[in-house]
Design an enzyme around this catalytic site. Structure first.
Site, mmCIF file in Angstrom:
data_model
loop_
_atom_site.group_PDB
_atom_site.id
_atom_site.type_symbol
_atom_site.label_atom_id
_atom_site.label_comp_id
_atom_site.label_asym_id
_atom_site.label_seq_id
_atom_site.Cartn_x
_atom_site.Cartn_y
_atom_site.Cartn_z
ATOM 1 C CB CYS A 50 -59.676 76.739 -51.937
ATOM 2 S SG CYS A 50 -57.498 76.732 -51.751
ATOM 3 C CG HIS A 96 -52.987 69.899 -65.690
ATOM 4 N ND1 HIS A 96 -52.841 71.425 -66.058
ATOM 5 C CD2 HIS A 96 -53.720 70.058 -65.617
ATOM 6 C CE1 HIS A 96 -53.165 72.416 -65.615
ATOM 7 N NE2 HIS A 96 -54.399 70.799 -65.402
#
Length: 353
Positions: A50, A96
């Site tokens: 999401c 990351h």
């Protein structure tokens, strides 16, 4: 070999934009397989939650990998992906991913759900045979980094929302919930989330009372509990251990005069009251009754904020640990040196690409 990441997240895009590029769990392996048809691209993993959509690829050249992902995104929306997408080449992509799985890049600092989501995405890609030597090593090292961060720092400890703060306090009072009965007054969203967290921890039963009985029934069904008419809640109150107040009433619906006689019949059984309503549902004087623990929404928010401060203090420790894992992976990937003759650790330390 280049390790690349192209993606967007809650940092760079609104939910309206994120949902346009969202990829279903069943679709992700096929998307990864499509990326492998591009020249020079040998491995791919797609992560879609999401809060983020990210593509990890291994390619002979960065231009080939970035091009493959950008072509896919353009075809998906019939327009270029736009500035919301970031592109990270090897050093930045590695760091990351390690930050993502460790909960450092999340909307709620230190949350743990993302690790399971990434593990699931990687497992799907592995089963579809869209990963091989380089991404297998990358994701395995990422999971090791997450384990190190979660085990050796306090980044995941403490409550960071009103609901989690309420449940955390309840755990301190009751230890475990298998014999606890919960009553919910009102059917608001925060009340539902708090009750859901309690239900997930195995409370014995849940009663829901709301002025709109239909809404009480709907919430009770979600919680596998029992709906009762609002005016009848005092009849069930004798057996309640945890009370959640979340109505829109303009006055107190639970008073000390109601609670005191009940507590005298159960001297060794505490009552934990969570008042999520504004105006408050539960009269403050209830907290003065022996055996009653009352917390309103401001109390819970302070606890959540304190826990977030603890997590922020741990951030530097987390970043240092992630950096160490990123360096180790970089040394493995480049054999200690990149093609320009620069030691990989210097490239990583220099920041994201």
């Amino acid at each position: 070999m280049e390790i690349l990441c192209v993606g967007l997240s809650h940092h760079t895009a609104t939910v309206d934009l994120r949902e346009k590029f969202a990829i279903t769990e069943s679709e992700a392996p096929a998307v990864a397989g499509k990326l492998l048809t591009a020249p020079g691209v040998s491995e791919a993993v797609v992560i879609s939650t999401c809060n983020r959509v990210e593509f990890y690829v291994a390619a002979e050249q960065a231009a080939q990998g970035f091009g493959a992902v950008n072509d896919f995104l353009t075809s998906r929306l019939a327009e270029p992906p736009g500035e919301a997408f970031f592109q990270l080449a090897t050093a930045g992509a590695v760091r990351h991913l390690f930050r993502v799985v460790s909960g450092i890049d999340s909307m709620v600092l230190g949350e743990t759900e993302i690790l399971g989501q990434v593990k699931k995405a990687y497992a799907a890609a592995s089963a579809a045979k869209t990963t091989s030597k380089h991404l297998n090593k990358l994701f395995q090292n990422a999971f090791n980094a997450a384990k190190d961060v979660r085990t050796n720092t306090n980044i995941t400890r403490g409550s960071v929302s009103v609901g989690s703060a309420a449940v955390g306090l309840a755990e301190r009072i009751f230890g475990e919930f298998k014999n606890c009965h919960v009553m919910i007054l009102g059917a608001g969203e925060t009340s539902e989330l708090t009750a859901g967290a309690l239900a997930a921890r195995g409370v014995k039963s849940i009663f829901v009372a709301n002025r709109s009985h239909d809404r009480a029934v709907t919430l009770a069904e979600k919680m596998k509990g029992k709906a009762i008419h609002f005016e009848q809640w005092p009849n069930e109150f004798h057996n309640v251990d945890i009370l959640i107040g979340s109505t829109s009433a303009p006055h107190h619906v639970v008073t000390a005069a109601q609670v005191a006689p009940i507590m005298r019949t159960r001297p060794d059984r505490p009552l934990y009251c969570i008042d999520l309503a504004v105006p408050r549902d539960i009269e403050p004087a209830v907290n003065e009754i022996e055996g009653v623990y009352l917390y309103d929404i401001d109390d819970l928010q302070k606890i959540a904020d304190q826990s977030m401060d603890v997590r922020k203090q741990e951030l530097e420790n987390c970043e240092q640990r992630i950096e160490g894992h990123a360096l180790k992976f970089g040394e493995w990937l480049a054999g200690g040196w990149n093609q320009a003759g620069v030691r990989y650790s210097e490239v990583v330390s220099g920041g994201q690409s």
